[in-house]
Design a protein around this motif. Sequence first.
Motif, PDB file in Angstrom:
ATOM      1  N   ARG A  45       0.853  -1.189   0.000  1.00 52.52           N
ATOM      2  CA  ARG A  45       0.000   0.000   0.000  1.00 52.52           C
ATOM      3  C   ARG A  45       0.886   1.235   0.000  1.00 52.52           C
ATOM      4  O   ARG A  45       1.842   1.330   0.769  1.00 52.52           O
ATOM      5  CB  ARG A  45      -0.895  -0.002   1.249  1.00 52.52           C
ATOM      6  CG  ARG A  45      -1.852   1.152   1.327  1.00 52.52           C
ATOM      7  CD  ARG A  45      -2.734   1.045   2.568  1.00 52.52           C
ATOM      8  NE  ARG A  45      -1.970   1.171   3.792  1.00 52.52           N
ATOM      9  CZ  ARG A  45      -1.704   2.323   4.408  1.00 52.52           C
ATOM     10  NH1 ARG A  45      -2.131   3.466   3.892  1.00 52.52           N
ATOM     11  NH2 ARG A  45      -1.026   2.354   5.530  1.00 52.52           N
ATOM     12  N   ILE A  46       0.579   2.163  -0.876  1.00 49.93           N
ATOM     13  CA  ILE A  46       1.298   3.433  -0.897  1.00 49.93           C
ATOM     14  C   ILE A  46       0.660   4.335   0.152  1.00 49.93           C
ATOM     15  O   ILE A  46      -0.556   4.531   0.149  1.00 49.93           O
ATOM     16  CB  ILE A  46       1.277   4.064  -2.304  1.00 49.93           C
ATOM     17  CG1 ILE A  46       2.020   3.122  -3.272  1.00 49.93           C
ATOM     18  CG2 ILE A  46       1.906   5.445  -2.284  1.00 49.93           C
ATOM     19  CD1 ILE A  46       2.050   3.563  -4.695  1.00 49.93           C
ATOM     20  N   ILE A  47       1.488   4.866   1.061  1.00 51.25           N
ATOM     21  CA  ILE A  47       0.931   5.534   2.232  1.00 51.25           C
ATOM     22  C   ILE A  47       0.770   7.044   2.098  1.00 51.25           C
ATOM     23  O   ILE A  47       0.054   7.650   2.878  1.00 51.25           O
ATOM     24  CB  ILE A  47       1.731   5.196   3.515  1.00 51.25           C
ATOM     25  CG1 ILE A  47       3.208   5.525   3.372  1.00 51.25           C
ATOM     26  CG2 ILE A  47       1.549   3.748   3.889  1.00 51.25           C
ATOM     27  CD1 ILE A  47       4.036   5.254   4.623  1.00 51.25           C
ATOM     28  N   SER A  48       1.433   7.650   1.088  1.00 55.15           N
ATOM     29  CA  SER A  48       1.288   9.104   0.954  1.00 55.15           C
ATOM     30  C   SER A  48       1.602   9.546  -0.470  1.00 55.15           C
ATOM     31  O   SER A  48       2.162   8.790  -1.254  1.00 55.15           O
ATOM     32  CB  SER A  48       2.214   9.809   1.943  1.00 55.15           C
ATOM     33  OG  SER A  48       1.933  11.188   1.971  1.00 55.15           O
ATOM     34  N   GLY A  49       1.254  10.782  -0.775  1.00 52.58           N
ATOM     35  CA  GLY A  49       1.589  11.353  -2.071  1.00 52.58           C
ATOM     36  C   GLY A  49       0.483  11.196  -3.093  1.00 52.58           C
ATOM     37  O   GLY A  49      -0.668  10.934  -2.762  1.00 52.58           O
ATOM     38  N   LYS A  50       0.852  11.317  -4.366  1.00 54.69           N
ATOM     39  CA  LYS A  50      -0.156  11.326  -5.429  1.00 54.69           C
ATOM     40  C   LYS A  50      -0.845   9.981  -5.613  1.00 54.69           C
ATOM     41  O   LYS A  50      -1.941   9.931  -6.159  1.00 54.69           O
ATOM     42  CB  LYS A  50       0.443  11.820  -6.748  1.00 54.69           C
ATOM     43  CG  LYS A  50       1.564  10.990  -7.311  1.00 54.69           C
ATOM     44  CD  LYS A  50       2.149  11.667  -8.555  1.00 54.69           C
ATOM     45  CE  LYS A  50       3.421  10.980  -8.999  1.00 54.69           C
ATOM     46  NZ  LYS A  50       4.051  11.667 -10.118  1.00 54.69           N
ATOM     47  N   VAL A  97       7.133   0.392   9.600  1.00 54.79           N
ATOM     48  CA  VAL A  97       8.521   0.773   9.366  1.00 54.79           C
ATOM     49  C   VAL A  97       8.596   1.800   8.242  1.00 54.79           C
ATOM     50  O   VAL A  97       9.348   2.771   8.307  1.00 54.79           O
ATOM     51  CB  VAL A  97       9.392  -0.470   9.055  1.00 54.79           C
ATOM     52  CG1 VAL A  97      10.777  -0.073   8.563  1.00 54.79           C
ATOM     53  CG2 VAL A  97       9.503  -1.365  10.286  1.00 54.79           C
ATOM     54  N   LYS A  98       7.778   1.591   7.201  1.00 52.24           N
ATOM     55  CA  LYS A  98       7.783   2.520   6.066  1.00 52.24           C
ATOM     56  C   LYS A  98       7.356   3.927   6.512  1.00 52.24           C
ATOM     57  O   LYS A  98       7.941   4.915   6.080  1.00 52.24           O
ATOM     58  CB  LYS A  98       6.854   1.983   4.963  1.00 52.24           C
ATOM     59  CG  LYS A  98       7.082   2.615   3.631  1.00 52.24           C
ATOM     60  CD  LYS A  98       6.542   1.833   2.459  1.00 52.24           C
ATOM     61  CE  LYS A  98       5.113   1.463   2.527  1.00 52.24           C
ATOM     62  NZ  LYS A  98       4.590   0.969   1.244  1.00 52.24           N
ATOM     63  N   GLU A  99       6.375   4.012   7.384  1.00 48.36           N
ATOM     64  CA  GLU A  99       5.950   5.322   7.887  1.00 48.36           C
ATOM     65  C   GLU A  99       7.081   5.999   8.654  1.00 48.36           C
ATOM     66  O   GLU A  99       7.328   7.201   8.485  1.00 48.36           O
ATOM     67  CB  GLU A  99       4.700   5.179   8.761  1.00 48.36           C
ATOM     68  CG  GLU A  99       3.443   4.963   7.940  1.00 48.36           C
ATOM     69  CD  GLU A  99       2.202   4.803   8.791  1.00 48.36           C
ATOM     70  OE1 GLU A  99       2.199   5.236   9.959  1.00 48.36           O
ATOM     71  OE2 GLU A  99       1.219   4.242   8.272  1.00 48.36           O
ATOM     72  N   THR A 100       7.782   5.234   9.491  1.00 51.99           N
ATOM     73  CA  THR A 100       8.920   5.797  10.224  1.00 51.99           C
ATOM     74  C   THR A 100       9.989   6.276   9.258  1.00 51.99           C
ATOM     75  O   THR A 100      10.492   7.396   9.369  1.00 51.99           O
ATOM     76  CB  THR A 100       9.514   4.738  11.180  1.00 51.99           C
ATOM     77  OG1 THR A 100       8.521   4.379  12.146  1.00 51.99           O
ATOM     78  CG2 THR A 100      10.756   5.266  11.887  1.00 51.99           C
ATOM     79  N   LEU A 101      10.337   5.419   8.301  1.00 49.49           N
ATOM     80  CA  LEU A 101      11.372   5.751   7.323  1.00 49.49           C
ATOM     81  C   LEU A 101      11.029   7.030   6.563  1.00 49.49           C
ATOM     82  O   LEU A 101      11.864   7.928   6.424  1.00 49.49           O
ATOM     83  CB  LEU A 101      11.553   4.588   6.347  1.00 49.49           C
ATOM     84  CG  LEU A 101      12.407   4.862   5.114  1.00 49.49           C
ATOM     85  CD1 LEU A 101      13.820   5.272   5.497  1.00 49.49           C
ATOM     86  CD2 LEU A 101      12.428   3.641   4.210  1.00 49.49           C
ATOM     87  N   PHE A 102       9.793   7.138   6.091  1.00 54.28           N
ATOM     88  CA  PHE A 102       9.442   8.311   5.289  1.00 54.28           C
ATOM     89  C   PHE A 102       9.209   9.552   6.149  1.00 54.28           C
ATOM     90  O   PHE A 102       9.286  10.663   5.636  1.00 54.28           O
ATOM     91  CB  PHE A 102       8.303   7.989   4.324  1.00 54.28           C
ATOM     92  CG  PHE A 102       8.810   7.209   3.142  1.00 54.28           C
ATOM     93  CD1 PHE A 102       9.390   7.869   2.074  1.00 54.28           C
ATOM     94  CD2 PHE A 102       8.784   5.826   3.130  1.00 54.28           C
ATOM     95  CE1 PHE A 102       9.915   7.167   0.999  1.00 54.28           C
ATOM     96  CE2 PHE A 102       9.306   5.110   2.061  1.00 54.28           C
ATOM     97  CZ  PHE A 102       9.874   5.783   0.991  1.00 54.28           C
ATOM     98  N   ASN A 103       8.997   9.386   7.446  1.00 53.18           N
ATOM     99  CA  ASN A 103       9.052  10.542   8.341  1.00 53.18           C
ATOM    100  C   ASN A 103      10.491  11.049   8.419  1.00 53.18           C
ATOM    101  O   ASN A 103      10.734  12.249   8.440  1.00 53.18           O
ATOM    102  CB  ASN A 103       8.534  10.191   9.737  1.00 53.18           C
ATOM    103  CG  ASN A 103       7.023  10.126   9.790  1.00 53.18           C
ATOM    104  OD1 ASN A 103       6.333  10.692   8.945  1.00 53.18           O
ATOM    105  ND2 ASN A 103       6.496   9.419  10.769  1.00 53.18           N
ATOM    106  N   TRP A 104      11.450  10.116   8.465  1.00 56.45           N
ATOM    107  CA  TRP A 104      12.868  10.496   8.474  1.00 56.45           C
ATOM    108  C   TRP A 104      13.247  11.231   7.189  1.00 56.45           C
ATOM    109  O   TRP A 104      14.037  12.152   7.198  1.00 56.45           O
ATOM    110  CB  TRP A 104      13.760   9.267   8.602  1.00 56.45           C
ATOM    111  CG  TRP A 104      13.695   8.523   9.896  1.00 56.45           C
ATOM    112  CD1 TRP A 104      13.079   8.915  11.059  1.00 56.45           C
ATOM    113  CD2 TRP A 104      14.280   7.246  10.170  1.00 56.45           C
ATOM    114  NE1 TRP A 104      13.246   7.957  12.020  1.00 56.45           N
ATOM    115  CE2 TRP A 104      13.980   6.920  11.512  1.00 56.45           C
ATOM    116  CE3 TRP A 104      15.014   6.342   9.408  1.00 56.45           C
ATOM    117  CZ2 TRP A 104      14.402   5.736  12.106  1.00 56.45           C
ATOM    118  CZ3 TRP A 104      15.434   5.162   9.997  1.00 56.45           C
ATOM    119  CH2 TRP A 104      15.133   4.870  11.335  1.00 56.45           C
TER     120      TRP A 104
END
Length: 193
Positions: free
Chosen positions: A15-20, A41-48
Motif C-alpha cells: 500500500r502506498i501511504i502518501s503522495g499522489k 517501518v515505512k511510515e517511520t522511514l518516510f518521516n525520516w
Amino acid sequence: MRKKKPQTQSNGHIRIISGKFKGRKLPVKDVEGLRPTTDRVKETLFNWLMSDIRDASILDCFAGSGSLGFECLSRFAKEATFVELDKGAVNQIKANTLTLALDNAFVFHTSALEFLKNNQKGQSFDVVFLDPPFRKDLLSPCCELLEQHHWLHDDTLIYVEFEKESQPKLPDNWQLLKEKQAGQVMCMLFSRT
C-alpha cells in the motif's frame, strides 16, 4: 465430510501511504525470501526522509516488491531505479509501473552486486535503499561497491535494513542519522560525508 481446498500460494499487496498515489494497493508476487517493508517501518522511514524525497534520484537495490521506490515516486521523486534479481518480482514491478503510468521508473533484472560493479554513465543517487535478503552477507559488499564505483555523492542518504544479529561492515564516511529496531530487524539511515 467436507474436503479441504488445496493450499495455494497467494500473492499479496503493498500500500502506498502518501503522495499522489496515496492509498493505492499494488500487487506483489509471492517470492521466497521477499519481505516487503511493513507499513509501520515505512511510515517511520518516510518521516525520516520527509524533506529529502521530492526531486530526488532514488536507487532501490534488492527492490523486491518495489515498495520503497514506488513510495518515493508517489512523493514526487525525480526518478527511481529498481534493481531486483527475481524475474517474477521484476515482472510485477514493471506491471505496477504501467498501472501507475510512470515514465520515470527504471527496472533492472540483475543482482545488486552486478549492477553496482558498473557505473559507466557516472550516475549518482540522492537516496539509496539497501534491504538485502537476510543471512546472505550482501550488505557489506554492496556498501563497498557503492563507494568504489562512485554511485554516491556527498550528502547521499542511505537506508539499510538488516537482521539484528549481523554486524555488517559499513563505510567509515557514512554518518548515522537515525536508527530503529523493529523486532529482529535493524533500520538505519546514514548520510555520506
